[in-house]
Enzyme design. Structure first.
Site, PDB file in Angstrom:
ATOM      1  N   GLU A  38      36.837 -11.265  20.301  1.00  0.00           N
ATOM      2  CA  GLU A  38      35.478 -11.803  20.433  1.00  0.00           C
ATOM      3  C   GLU A  38      35.425 -13.164  19.713  1.00  0.00           C
ATOM      4  OE1 GLU A  38      32.906  -9.189  18.229  1.00  0.00           O
ATOM      5  OE2 GLU A  38      31.052 -10.066  18.982  1.00  0.00           O
ATOM      6  N   LYS A 109      27.317  -9.889  26.052  1.00  0.00           N
ATOM      7  CA  LYS A 109      27.209  -8.695  25.192  1.00  0.00           C
ATOM      8  C   LYS A 109      25.805  -8.108  25.228  1.00  0.00           C
ATOM      9  CE  LYS A 109      28.560  -7.335  20.455  1.00  0.00           C
ATOM     10  NZ  LYS A 109      29.157  -7.892  19.200  1.00  0.00           N
ATOM     11  N   CYS A 142      32.959  -5.674  21.384  1.00  0.00           N
ATOM     12  CA  CYS A 142      32.843  -5.108  20.047  1.00  0.00           C
ATOM     13  C   CYS A 142      31.822  -3.982  19.950  1.00  0.00           C
ATOM     14  CB  CYS A 142      32.576  -6.225  19.043  1.00  0.00           C
ATOM     15  SG  CYS A 142      33.133  -5.770  17.373  1.00  0.00           S
TER      16      CYS A 142
HETATM   17  C1  ACM Z   1      30.588  -6.731  16.209  1.00  0.00           C
HETATM   18  O1  ACM Z   1      29.987  -6.300  17.193  1.00  0.00           O
HETATM   19  N1  ACM Z   1      31.180  -7.897  16.227  1.00  0.00           N
HETATM   20  C2  ACM Z   1      30.659  -5.939  14.977  1.00  0.00           C
END
Ligand code: ACM
Length: 268
Positions: A38, A109, A142
């Site tokens: 990420e 995301k 993530c």
């Molecule tokens: C995250 O979602 N980078 C902890």
């Protein structure tokens, strides 16, 4: 099919340096699909949305996606990597999928973690799957892992491989992904970063231990917690295509969604 992760340290704000690091590791990988962490180009721990905006790029025209496109062409492979994205007036924590012929898609995301909510807008495009010929790929980023609906949605859409760029700071994901893969009969490549973002407003340490999990919950490959690492393994994508568990059980056919809550039924 060969699938791989690239685990690296990312230095906050040092885009030149981070692209150089990735560019030095990529030649050592022989794989059809490579997943990077990420926000690998800019680091993670922004102080504000204004600072995130300094590093956000348009997709696919921005420098980082163009860098990935060049590498995908050079290596004749597909790459998934996390990119801070500027789209219209919004910033997103995104993952791009590029291939030998160029840009393919961007995932934004959906479940933002902690202070990310002050830097980024949450993604508003539903989970989707891309068929690249050799496999059907789903992307999540993530903290999306914490919501079982993420992998479930991708698996129900037909994903064989979950591409999972990460900047993990909590210690639970690596173990949890074993269950996510088992209950959905999918592969997952979690590409985490290592190192630390030490900023005036605080410090975050990232947990490394990138991994590749099989549809049977096996750890096929795992990196250490603080080493730059690349790892590629051969997988048989067909293993993700049958959801049969026992003679009388099929993981998807046996679902009883009429008895479940969530989704449209919400919390009413
Ligand atoms: C995250 O979602 N980078 C902890």
């Amino acid at each position: 099919m060969k699938i791989a992760f690239l685990q690296m340290d990312c230095h906050f704000g040092k885009v030149d340096e981070n692209l150089t690091t990735a560019g030095a590791l990529l030649p050592g990988i022989s794989a059809d699909l490579v997943v990077l962490p990420e926000l690998f180009h800019c680091g993670y721990y922004f102080s504000s949305a204004l600072e995130a905006a300094e590093f956000a790029e348009s997709v696919p025209d921005g420098r980082t996606t163009q860098f990935l496109i060049e590498w995908a062409a050079k290596k004749q492979c597909h790459i998934v990597a996390g990119v801070a994205e500027r789209y219209k007036d919004s910033l997103f924590n995104s993952a791009v999928l590029v291939g030998p012929s160029g840009f393919i898609s961007v995932y934004r995301k959906i479940h933002l973690f902690n202070e990310e909510k002050t830097w980024f807008s949450p993604g508003e495009i539903p989970f989707f799957v891309v068929d690249i010929g050799s496999a059907r790929l789903g992307m999540m980023i993530c903290f999306d892992w914490f919501f079982p609906e993420s992998v479930r949605s991708l698996a129900l859409l037909g994903a064989d491989i979950i591409c999972h760029p990460a900047n993990l700071v909590l210690p639970f994901c690596q173990k949890a992904m074993i269950t996510r893969c088992l209950e959905n009969r999918v592969f997952a490549v979690t590409a985490n970063r290592i190192g630390m973002d030490e900023r005036p407003h605080g410090r975050l340490t990232f947990t490394g231990c990138s991994q590749i999990i099989s549809p049977f919950g096996e750890i096929l490959a795992a990196a250490g917690k603080d080493e730059e690492s690349i790892c590629s393994i051969d997988v048989n994508v067909e293993q993700a295509r049958s959801k049969k568990l026992t003679r009388h059980n099929d993981l998807f056919a046996d679902r009883r969604p009429q008895y479940y809550f969530g989704g449209d039924r919400g919390r009413d």
